[in-house]
Design a protein around this motif. Structure first.
Motif, PDB file in Angstrom:
ATOM      1  N   HIS A 111       0.885  -1.144   0.071  1.00 16.38           N
ATOM      2  CA  HIS A 111       0.007  -0.214   0.176  1.00 16.38           C
ATOM      3  C   HIS A 111       0.950   1.229   0.006  1.00 16.38           C
ATOM      4  O   HIS A 111       1.655   1.516   0.877  1.00 16.38           O
ATOM      5  CB  HIS A 111      -0.881  -0.077   1.198  1.00 16.38           C
ATOM      6  CG  HIS A 111      -1.868   1.244   1.315  1.00 16.38           C
ATOM      7  ND1 HIS A 111      -2.782   1.411   2.167  1.00 16.38           N
ATOM      8  CD2 HIS A 111      -2.021   2.299   0.228  1.00 16.38           C
ATOM      9  CE1 HIS A 111      -3.504   2.264   2.050  1.00 16.38           C
ATOM     10  NE2 HIS A 111      -3.120   3.068   0.902  1.00 16.38           N
ATOM     11  N   PHE A 113       1.884   5.154  -0.451  1.00 16.26           N
ATOM     12  CA  PHE A 113       1.189   6.405   0.018  1.00 16.26           C
ATOM     13  C   PHE A 113       2.235   7.605  -0.848  1.00 16.26           C
ATOM     14  O   PHE A 113       3.604   7.406  -0.651  1.00 16.26           O
ATOM     15  CB  PHE A 113       1.442   6.871   1.256  1.00 16.26           C
ATOM     16  CG  PHE A 113       0.485   6.707   2.083  1.00 16.26           C
ATOM     17  CD1 PHE A 113      -0.590   7.440   2.874  1.00 16.26           C
ATOM     18  CD2 PHE A 113      -0.106   5.462   2.445  1.00 16.26           C
ATOM     19  CE1 PHE A 113      -1.649   7.267   3.535  1.00 16.26           C
ATOM     20  CE2 PHE A 113      -1.206   4.919   3.119  1.00 16.26           C
ATOM     21  CZ  PHE A 113      -1.987   5.885   3.624  1.00 16.26           C
ATOM     22  N   LEU A 115       3.182  11.206  -1.243  1.00 17.83           N
ATOM     23  CA  LEU A 115       2.862  12.539  -0.401  1.00 17.83           C
ATOM     24  C   LEU A 115       3.229  13.698  -1.562  1.00 17.83           C
ATOM     25  O   LEU A 115       4.510  13.844  -1.806  1.00 17.83           O
ATOM     26  CB  LEU A 115       3.702  12.621   1.018  1.00 17.83           C
ATOM     27  CG  LEU A 115       3.672  11.336   1.879  1.00 17.83           C
ATOM     28  CD1 LEU A 115       4.486  11.524   2.940  1.00 17.83           C
ATOM     29  CD2 LEU A 115       2.000  11.144   2.138  1.00 17.83           C
ATOM     30  N   SER A 117       0.983  14.197  -4.621  1.00 19.70           N
ATOM     31  CA  SER A 117       0.564  13.247  -5.759  1.00 19.70           C
ATOM     32  C   SER A 117       0.326  14.230  -6.807  1.00 19.70           C
ATOM     33  O   SER A 117       0.205  13.594  -7.924  1.00 19.70           O
ATOM     34  CB  SER A 117      -0.576  12.375  -5.277  1.00 19.70           C
ATOM     35  OG  SER A 117      -1.569  13.097  -4.878  1.00 19.70           O
ATOM     36  N   CYS A 123       0.228   7.785  -9.093  1.00 19.05           N
ATOM     37  CA  CYS A 123      -0.657   6.834  -8.311  1.00 19.05           C
ATOM     38  C   CYS A 123      -1.471   5.922  -9.245  1.00 19.05           C
ATOM     39  O   CYS A 123      -1.597   4.811  -8.816  1.00 19.05           O
ATOM     40  CB  CYS A 123      -1.871   7.817  -7.505  1.00 19.05           C
ATOM     41  SG  CYS A 123      -0.931   8.740  -6.144  1.00 19.05           S
ATOM     42  N   THR A 135      -2.541   5.411  -1.988  1.00 21.15           N
ATOM     43  CA  THR A 135      -3.140   6.653  -1.588  1.00 21.15           C
ATOM     44  C   THR A 135      -2.541   7.819  -2.048  1.00 21.15           C
ATOM     45  O   THR A 135      -1.110   7.918  -1.524  1.00 21.15           O
ATOM     46  CB  THR A 135      -3.221   6.619  -0.001  1.00 21.15           C
ATOM     47  OG1 THR A 135      -4.170   5.592   0.282  1.00 21.15           O
ATOM     48  CG2 THR A 135      -4.208   7.785   0.428  1.00 21.15           C
ATOM     49  N   ILE A 137      -1.508  12.007  -1.582  1.00 21.55           N
ATOM     50  CA  ILE A 137      -2.130  13.093  -0.827  1.00 21.55           C
ATOM     51  C   ILE A 137      -1.523  14.328  -1.349  1.00 21.55           C
ATOM     52  O   ILE A 137      -0.343  14.447  -1.654  1.00 21.55           O
ATOM     53  CB  ILE A 137      -1.858  12.935   0.488  1.00 21.55           C
ATOM     54  CG1 ILE A 137      -2.160  11.583   1.320  1.00 21.55           C
ATOM     55  CG2 ILE A 137      -2.174  14.129   1.457  1.00 21.55           C
ATOM     56  CD1 ILE A 137      -1.587  11.436   2.791  1.00 21.55           C
ATOM     57  N   LEU A 171      -2.010   9.091   7.958  1.00 12.98           N
ATOM     58  CA  LEU A 171      -0.878   8.438   7.342  1.00 12.98           C
ATOM     59  C   LEU A 171      -0.937   6.775   7.550  1.00 12.98           C
ATOM     60  O   LEU A 171       0.095   6.059   7.187  1.00 12.98           O
ATOM     61  CB  LEU A 171       0.561   8.959   7.682  1.00 12.98           C
ATOM     62  CG  LEU A 171       0.894  10.314   7.061  1.00 12.98           C
ATOM     63  CD1 LEU A 171       2.402  10.876   7.468  1.00 12.98           C
ATOM     64  CD2 LEU A 171       0.615  10.660   5.638  1.00 12.98           C
ATOM     65  N   GLY A 174      -0.128   2.472   5.505  1.00 10.56           N
ATOM     66  CA  GLY A 174       0.657   2.351   4.237  1.00 10.56           C
ATOM     67  C   GLY A 174       1.899   1.343   4.736  1.00 10.56           C
ATOM     68  O   GLY A 174       2.329   1.119   5.853  1.00 10.56           O
ATOM     69  N   TYR A 177       6.122   4.645   1.659  1.00  9.18           N
ATOM     70  CA  TYR A 177       5.593   6.101   1.784  1.00  9.18           C
ATOM     71  C   TYR A 177       6.782   6.834   0.616  1.00  9.18           C
ATOM     72  O   TYR A 177       7.975   6.786   0.958  1.00  9.18           O
ATOM     73  CB  TYR A 177       5.928   6.734   2.896  1.00  9.18           C
ATOM     74  CG  TYR A 177       4.879   6.248   4.026  1.00  9.18           C
ATOM     75  CD1 TYR A 177       3.352   6.984   4.099  1.00  9.18           C
ATOM     76  CD2 TYR A 177       4.949   5.009   4.616  1.00  9.18           C
ATOM     77  CE1 TYR A 177       2.338   6.357   4.745  1.00  9.18           C
ATOM     78  CE2 TYR A 177       3.821   4.607   5.361  1.00  9.18           C
ATOM     79  CZ  TYR A 177       2.569   5.305   5.384  1.00  9.18           C
ATOM     80  OH  TYR A 177       1.438   4.791   6.356  1.00  9.18           O
TER      81      TYR A 177
END
Length: 245
Positions: A111, A113, A115, A117, A123, A135, A137, A171, A174, A177
């Protein structure tokens, strides 16, 4: 200590001498951005358009930003926020992200993330091509709204977009990251590193241009790998780190 390359600051300083120079600099930047975009499109189509879902998401993004580039949207947003570094927007080229995925062992079981995006291109690629849960953000409302429209239109369940600040957005959940930190200020990076310290042991982090160990107490993170990566503005290093305790 490794110092992130402040891409936006370099542009801003280049444009500073006078208004004519600023105007010419902005025109040159726009032309260069367009040329990079054209080159990137053909490379992307050749490498990844065999994946129908990614092709649809990428063409949808292209249509949404055809007359209003993400660079312009980001610049306006940062101006409205009173940010000094209004040229901070950048995207990770997909072939560079493919190298990061390969070097860091990121897989469909992760998963991820992202940061910062932006418009969500990375993504969508991570979800449709790699098969990872993702995900994204970002704090620019237009980016999140448009990415969510595409997600809903294509019925994508494994990718989600969150409007928020990295320092306050949730957060949790995940396994990896990703933070492109080259245009972020030192103080912000320090605060972000402290947020990462709150995440579970074994969590992996990929940062561009700087290691988390520059901003955290000894023993919190271990740099597992350092390798070169290429962006439109030049080459820098990516760091794979793992949370130790």
């Amino acid at each position: 200590m490794s110092k992130p390359l402040k891409v936006g600051s370099l542009i801003e300083n280049t444009l500073a001498p006078d208004r004519l120079g600023s105007l010419l600099g902005l025109v040159a930047l726009k032309i260069k951005t367009r040329l990079i975009g054209i080159k990137e499109f053909f490379k992307t189509a050749f490498l990844y358009y065999g994946n129908t879902k990614f092709m649809k998401s990428d063409l949808s993004l292209m249509g949404m930003y055809l007359f209003n580039s993400p660079y312009s949207i980001s610049k306006r947003f940062l101006e409205e926020q009173g940010d000094k570094n209004i040229y901070a927007y950048g995207e990770t080229p997909l072939d560079t992200m493919e190298k990061i995925v390969r070097e860091c062992g990121i897989s469909s079981a992760d998963h991820v993330f992202e940061l910062g995006s932006g418009r969500g291109r990375v993504c969508f690629w991570l979800n449709t091509v790699l098969g990872a849960k993702v995900t994204g953000i970002d704090n620019v409302p237009a980016f999140i709204e448009r990415a969510e429209k595409i997600r809903h239109k294509l019925g994508m369940e494994g990718v989600h977009f969150v409007l928020g600040d990295f320092l306050t957005a949730p957060l949790n959940g995940g396994t990896v990251y990703y933070l492109f930190g080259s245009a972020l200020e030192e103080e912000f990076l320090g605060k972000m590193a402290k947020r990462f310290e709150e995440l579970p042991k074994g969590t992996r982090f990929v940062t561009i241009s700087f290691p988390l160990t520059d901003y955290t107490k000894p023993g919190s993170f271990e740099v597992m790998k350092r390798f070169p990566v290429t962006f439109p503005w030049g080459e820098t290093d990516a760091y794979l780190q793992i949370k130790k305790k």
